[in-house]
Write a protein that holds these residues in place. Structure first.
Motif, PDB file in Angstrom:
ATOM      1  N   GLU A 190       0.891  -1.379   0.074  1.00 31.00           N
ATOM      2  CA  GLU A 190      -0.004   0.055   0.067  1.00 31.00           C
ATOM      3  C   GLU A 190       0.794   1.244  -0.002  1.00 31.00           C
ATOM      4  OE1 GLU A 190      -2.576  -0.295   3.242  1.00 31.00           O
ATOM      5  OE2 GLU A 190      -3.732  -1.888   2.291  1.00 31.00           O
ATOM      6  N   ARG A 191       1.963   1.299   1.057  1.00 31.23           N
ATOM      7  CA  ARG A 191       2.829   2.310   1.021  1.00 31.23           C
ATOM      8  C   ARG A 191       3.434   2.776  -0.279  1.00 31.23           C
ATOM      9  NH1 ARG A 191       4.874   6.226   3.411  1.00 31.23           N
ATOM     10  NH2 ARG A 191       7.082   6.452   3.139  1.00 31.23           N
TER      11      ARG A 191
ATOM     12  N   LYS B 201       1.552   4.148  -3.062  1.00 31.28           N
ATOM     13  CA  LYS B 201       1.034   5.489  -2.840  1.00 31.28           C
ATOM     14  C   LYS B 201       2.520   6.408  -3.384  1.00 31.28           C
ATOM     15  CE  LYS B 201      -0.322   8.693   0.748  1.00 31.28           C
ATOM     16  NZ  LYS B 201       0.333   9.283   1.741  1.00 31.28           N
TER      17      LYS B 201
ATOM     18  N   LYS C  59       2.404   6.462  -7.120  1.00 27.68           N
ATOM     19  CA  LYS C  59       1.492   7.458  -7.842  1.00 27.68           C
ATOM     20  C   LYS C  59       1.653   8.843  -7.438  1.00 27.68           C
ATOM     21  CE  LYS C  59      -3.544   8.803  -7.021  1.00 27.68           C
ATOM     22  NZ  LYS C  59      -4.617   8.524  -6.487  1.00 27.68           N
ATOM     23  N   GLU C  60       2.733   9.265  -6.451  1.00 26.82           N
ATOM     24  CA  GLU C  60       3.116  10.418  -6.342  1.00 26.82           C
ATOM     25  C   GLU C  60       4.199  10.645  -7.222  1.00 26.82           C
ATOM     26  OE1 GLU C  60       2.103  10.911  -1.563  1.00 26.82           O
ATOM     27  OE2 GLU C  60       4.281  10.676  -2.101  1.00 26.82           O
TER      28      GLU C  60
END
Lengths: 253, 253
Positions: free
Chosen positions: A128-129, A132, A135-136
């Motif tokens: 999950e981390r 993210k 994505k960033e």
């Protein structure tokens, strides 16, 4: 300019887009954008549009789509990095940099010399981390595709994935020591657009001989990345930079 | 195998080398090596020898030189990275990775958009630390040259250095945005061995227009590094990887 990846697909005649949730929060609360401000919106089908804020409410933003982004931001081939679990938070650096450098996906797997032992719960949390972070990094580097992150709990699952790719390569540091320096360039100079490549990197201490043998038995081949010994987190960045240089800069000359 | 950079030069008929100080400490106390163990010793003139421990004392090691290392570990051209002071400890990552990837030197300078303000004392302390990082990375990546680190306190000092190089390039992210993707490859495919290149990178937020103008007025030229926007610390790694790929892998094909 700010760039947002949306979970929407775009219908053919769509002129406006309604944005809610995290993205709306970021626009309204973090960036404090106003009516008339512009951003790039990237849709699930990799289409990207310059868009202007037409209306702002407390938790919702309406964008008017202005024009499609024309420049190609994605590598002409799909490169998936498969990394043996490295120590600590090195995978975060790898995912961030691999995303900037155009990777299609990043897999990680328990390699023989991986020190990290991550159970299912930890893997899920890490994934999950890392998603993210990808994505960033995709937004920041102005990509039109957000790399997929997949943390595998066995090496067998990695082997099973071989069939999804046109070619599987192994970046093996013993190759560098033995002066292997032909394969990567001879491969990249002949590669076709949209080829799907999986390239495997070892953790600290490198891949074990037995692993490499197993990968080769499944039709992978070894590539060397130059005469210097690169750290585990540096090797995929070299690989992706070489792919970009060959296919995005050199072939255009 | 362990590798040590020595401050000695090697005389013509020398058969043994006496090692003291930090290196001896590392061999005796950290690695706990014994008589008969081997390591690579790299001398100031970039010669590198496989050597065997002939004698160990409490703070001194005598090596017998066995044979010179034949493989070339250094890039065929000298690449110096000049980086606008980035935030925090990013310069540490840049120096470590640039060393692995074959940089000849790393300079850093106060760029218009640098947030970091480092006074003379701080610069000196940082330079010492970065020099140590470069040394360790050079040993680890099996190089025969330890990159020089030089933190400049003014941009004028960087301009003065231009005369020491055959070519000065500016990696300018506006070039990427405008689709510049020809210069780097057309330059690298024509480059001669031992060419001295200086390549300038901006800090977070990039180089200011005025700075770029000033560099161009001093005969620098702009290169683009592909269509994605790379973070400040990623751009030099892309550049060095491209140089290595072109000159160490591709040209050999």
């Amino acid at each position: 300019m700010q760039r947002y990846f949306l979970e929407d697909s775009l219908s053919l005649d769509q002129q406006t887009v309604q944005v809610t949730g995290d993205v709306a929060h970021h626009i309204i609360r973090v960036m404090r954008m106003n009516k008339g401000d512009k951003a790039y919106l990237v849709f699930q089908n990799k289409q990207s549009f310059l868009a202007e804020i037409a209306k702002l409410e407390s938790a919702e933003v309406i964008f008017a789509l202005l024009e499609e982004e024309k420049e190609v931001k994605e590598l002409p081939v799909d490169v998936t990095i498969a990394h043996g679990f490295p120590k600590g938070d090195k995978l975060e650096l790898i995912v961030q940099k691999a995303t900037e450098l155009g990777a299609h996906s990043v897999l990680a797997f328990p390699s023989d010399r991986s020190i990290a032992k991550w159970d299912a719960k930890k893997l899920l949390k890490k994934q999950e981390r890392l998603t993210k972070i990808a994505k960033e990094a995709a937004e920041q580097s102005q990509r039109t595709y957000q790399p997929l992150i997949d943390l595998l709990d066995t090496k067998q699952k990695l082997l099973k994935k071989f069939q999804d790719y046109d070619f599987v390569m192994v970046a093996y540091e013993e190759a560098a020591k033995q002066g292997e320096c032909f394969k990567l360039a001879s491969f990249l100079t002949k590669i076709k657009r949209h080829t799907k490549i999986l390239v495997i990197f070892g953790p600290e201490g490198g891949l074990a001989k037995e692993e490499v043998k197993m990968f080769l038995a499944h039709e992978a081949f070894i590539v060397g990345l130059g005469p210097r010994i690169l750290r585990t987190e540096t090797a995929p960045l070299y690989f992706l930079s070489a792919v970009s240089y060959e296919l995005e800069l050199r072939l255009k000359n």
